[in-house]
Design an enzyme around this catalytic site. Structure first.
Site, PDB file in Angstrom:
ATOM      1  N   ARG A 265       0.828  -1.201   0.000  1.00  0.00           N
ATOM      2  CA  ARG A 265       0.000   0.000   0.000  1.00  0.00           C
ATOM      3  C   ARG A 265       0.864   1.253   0.000  1.00  0.00           C
ATOM      4  O   ARG A 265       0.525   2.251  -0.642  1.00  0.00           O
ATOM      5  CB  ARG A 265      -0.944  -0.017   1.201  1.00  0.00           C
ATOM      6  CG  ARG A 265      -1.885   1.189   1.226  1.00  0.00           C
ATOM      7  CD  ARG A 265      -2.877   1.133   2.376  1.00  0.00           C
ATOM      8  NE  ARG A 265      -3.931   0.151   2.113  1.00  0.00           N
ATOM      9  CZ  ARG A 265      -4.126  -0.933   2.846  1.00  0.00           C
ATOM     10  NH1 ARG A 265      -3.352  -1.166   3.885  1.00  0.00           N
ATOM     11  NH2 ARG A 265      -5.097  -1.764   2.575  1.00  0.00           N
ATOM     12  N   ALA A 266       1.988   1.221   0.709  1.00  0.00           N
ATOM     13  CA  ALA A 266       2.858   2.396   0.756  1.00  0.00           C
ATOM     14  C   ALA A 266       3.399   2.746  -0.624  1.00  0.00           C
ATOM     15  O   ALA A 266       3.490   3.926  -0.986  1.00  0.00           O
ATOM     16  CB  ALA A 266       4.014   2.149   1.733  1.00  0.00           C
TER      17      ALA A 266
END
Length: 706
Positions: A265-266
């Site tokens: 997700r980052a």
């Protein structure tokens, strides 16, 4: 404040960034900044009469108010909405409510939209997001991630679009968000009030000017706000044309890998943020400086390895990673030529300056946000020089930092120096007996809004959480007498039943820690601090409120008033001084007074007192008797207590066990506090019982044969 301003504007340009979490001390205008954003966003064109703000250009096919046949006369324009979510909001108010009374009485499906529908295509602002119940935060973040809200209740299914700019604000002193919830926010910003007197004076000056003439103050800044709104619109139009080249993309993934963030997700958030930064700057190419700023906004809150780790980012490590991967090309030739020149020695196929120009880290110029100082920047030489020692020193929330050293000139005795706590471990679960009605948590049994249904009852006020089966069962015997002649049930007010649910509650866990000379052996006190730190970790995971009392010398001190910030408790524990006499009675009496005050503030939250002591009491001839009387006073209030026995050595007096009897609670040896130790003891007992039964059967067979 510049960091917060930039983060909000980037989300306005590209809502797919995933929202902003604003962390900061009280009184720093967090709410003011967020509310100001809504006035800068462009007006929306919506379908007339649609309660879900459908876009006329692409109306939602699943809209409950649809299907929409859009005509010129059916389109209206309205300002972008700002929906504020109060702390005490219910799940029904967020997702909407089904009017079950009308559905049963009239046979029609009636749905009242909630706050998620009102926030569609606007801003959803959650003040004090850390004080919301976990299941409500999960619901909000799921809707923000999927862009759609689902309501599934009593056989009725409703779904509608819910795409909004999510902004949450919080004060870390009042408690933290769980790491998995932190990860769901796209960007995070740490803010604090300026310490420059002139800037503070300007803030006061402008506030007074606004109070004196709100209209004139707004007119004064109207031109600047209009220009900012036009820039947002221009960046939104430019956004689809921005190209994220291979070089900056590799920098993004390299940075995420270097900082060991969980999942992908980052990487996605950083990519979207870098693209939004390029559009905001009026460029169609993402540069290394965009990647650097995106990392400073998207990664600090994702680096937390345990609940007590402070968020932060090592700027030096970030620059080194960006330099290492600046302008590098893939090993294979872009055209698929097997004889292509490896490792970027061939021609540059990435186009003009796709980040190579930012080989020095870009720096972000003056617009680069100031990332919070990372704990990793502190030297660990004094703490052992390796990660293992840093982990022990960082058990209280500062991994990698050296432990505070006692000043050479300080006259304090050796045992008064801070002692590094052992690594925390999973402890056995202690519960408050009975069934409470406190705030939702994960420790003790309670009747809560969430949980499994245990029974039905008549509503005492407004109907909530209708128990459908019980309502139908109550109304069924009377249908003929009431003249039912259609599909709908004929209901009366007395027929309705509501659910009573049982779940878990969070308690007030009050630690009463003996820091006297009787437990001042350095190695022993380290084990005690490790035990208390483990109990603090357990309290964090179970959403408890915690407080801490330390007694030593001649009195007892409330070193941590009851709070939701377990991180603050870990910090106080790290610097807990030791030595002196053992005023056990003073510690118990201070606990009694603290709980009396807390009952006035929060009467529904039940307390659990954890006394960490070896049971000794000194200071007077009657010290031990005074401690027993104080324990009886605490027990008389119905307070649940646990004694963690820290006595060690070949000769043991068993005083902690006697104290537990006066407190009417259990006593647990320090060595038995670990959950795995308890599990092994249970397994041993079960194995012994099974062997005993097996031997008994063999003896019975032998007797029968004889």
């Amino acid at each position: 404040m510049d960091d917060l301003r930039l983060a909000l504007l980037l989300n306005a340009v590209s809502p797919q960034v995933g929202g902003v979490l604003v962390r900061g001390e009280k009184g720093t205008a967090k709410s003011t900044m967020v509310r100001a954003l809504a006035g800068l966003l462009p007006a929306l064109r919506v379908v007339s009469g649609c309660r879900f703000a459908c876009d006329p250009a692409s109306p939602d096919a699943q809209c409950p108010d649809g299907p929409h046949v859009v005509e010129a006369a059916a389109v209206t324009e309205r300002p972008t909405s700002l929906v504020e979510l109060p702390v005490g909001v219910s799940e029904d108010r967020i997702v909407g409510s089904l009017d079950l009374e009308r559905a049963l009485a009239e046979g029609v499906k009636a749905y009242e939209p909630g706050l998620l529908a009102a926030a569609h295509r606007g801003v959803l602002y959650i003040d004090e997001v850390n004080l919301l119940h976990d299941h409500l935060v999960d619901l909000l973040l799921d809707a923000a991630a999927m862009g759609r809200s689902y309501v599934e209740r009593e056989g009725v299914s409703v779904r509608h679009a819910a795409r909004f700019l999510l902004v949450g604000t919080m004060n870390p002193e009042e408690g933290e968000l769980r790491p998995q919830l932190l990860d769901r926010f796209g960007l995070t910003v740490e803010i604090a009030a300026t310490r420059e007197p002139e800037q503070r004076a300007e803030v006061v000056r402008r506030r007074l000017a606004y109070d004196a003439d709100p209209g004139g103050f707004a007119a004064r800044w109207q031109d600047e706000e209009r220009a900012l709104a036009e820039r947002i619109t221009a960046a939104q139009e430019l956004l689809p044309q921005v190209v994220l080249g291979d070089a900056p993309l590799r920098q993004i993934t390299a940075v995420c890998a270097a900082f060991e963030v969980d999942g992908l997700r980052a990487d996605i958030v950083m990519a979207r943020t870098a693209v939004a930064l390029a559009a905001w700057a009026g460029r169609t190419q993402v540069l290394a400086e965009d990647v650097r700023i995106a990392a400073q906004l998207a990664l600090p809150h994702r680096r937390r390895r345990n609940p007590f780790d402070a968020p932060g980012l090592d700027d030096e490590k970030l620059d080194e990673t960006l330099q290492q991967f600046a302008g590098q090309e893939p090993e294979s030739d872009p055209d698929g030529d097997p004889d292509g020149t490896p490792d970027g020695d061939g021609p540059d196929d990435s186009g003009p300056d796709n980040g190579g120009g930012g080989g020095d880290g870009g720096g972000g110029g003056q617009d680069a946000p100031n990332a919070p100082e990372s704990p990793a920047e502190a030297t660990s030489d004094d703490a052992g020089g390796d990660k293992g020692d840093a982990g022990e020193a960082g058990g209280a929330g500062e991994p990698g930092k050296a432990q505070p050293q006692q000043s050479p000139s300080a006259p304090a005795p050796r045992e008064a120096a801070p002692v590094a706590a052992d690594q925390p471990y999973k402890t056995r679960l202690f519960k408050v007996p009975g069934t409470g009605e406190g705030v939702q948590g994960r420790r003790s049994r309670a009747e809560t809004d969430a949980g499994h249904t245990i029974r039905a009852q008549r509503p005492t006020g407004a109907l909530q959480r209708l128990h459908l089966a019980a309502t139908v069962q109550a109304a069924a015997p009377h249908q003929r007498a009431r003249g039912r002649n259609g599909r709908a049930l004929v209901l009366r007010k007395d027929d309705f039943r509501q659910q009573v649910r049982e779940g878990r509650e969070g308690n007030l866990v009050l630690f009463v820690v003996d820091a006297s000379g009787s437990m001042a052996a350095r190695q022993r006190m380290s084990a005690v601090k490790g035990a208390v730190l483990s109990l603090l970790m357990d309290a964090y995971q179970r959403r408890d409120k915690i407080g801490m009392i330390s007694f030593r010398g001649s009195n007892a001190d409330l070193v941590l008033p009851p709070t939701s910030s377990v991180e603050a408790g870990a910090a106080r524990l790290e610097l807990l001084p030791t030595g002196g006499r053992t005023p056990l009675a003073a510690g118990l009496l201070r606990a009694h007074e603290t709980l009396r005050v807390e009952r006035l503030r929060d009467p529904m939250r039940r307390p659990l007192v954890v006394v960490v002591t070896d049971g000794r009491a000194t200071g007077s001839r009657s010290a031990l008797d005074d401690a027993r009387r104080a324990a009886g006073l605490l027990a008389a209030t119905g307070t649940a207590s646990v004694v963690v026995d820290c006595e060690s050595g070949p000769v043991r007096l068993g005083l902690a066990a006697e104290l537990a009897q006066h407190l009417q609670g259990p006593a647990v040896a320090l060595d038995e506090l670990r959950a795995d130790t308890v599990t092994s003891l249970v397994k041993t007992m079960v194995g012994t019982m099974q062997n005993s039964k097996r031997n008994s059967k063999q003896h019975s067979k032998q007797r029968e044969a004889a």
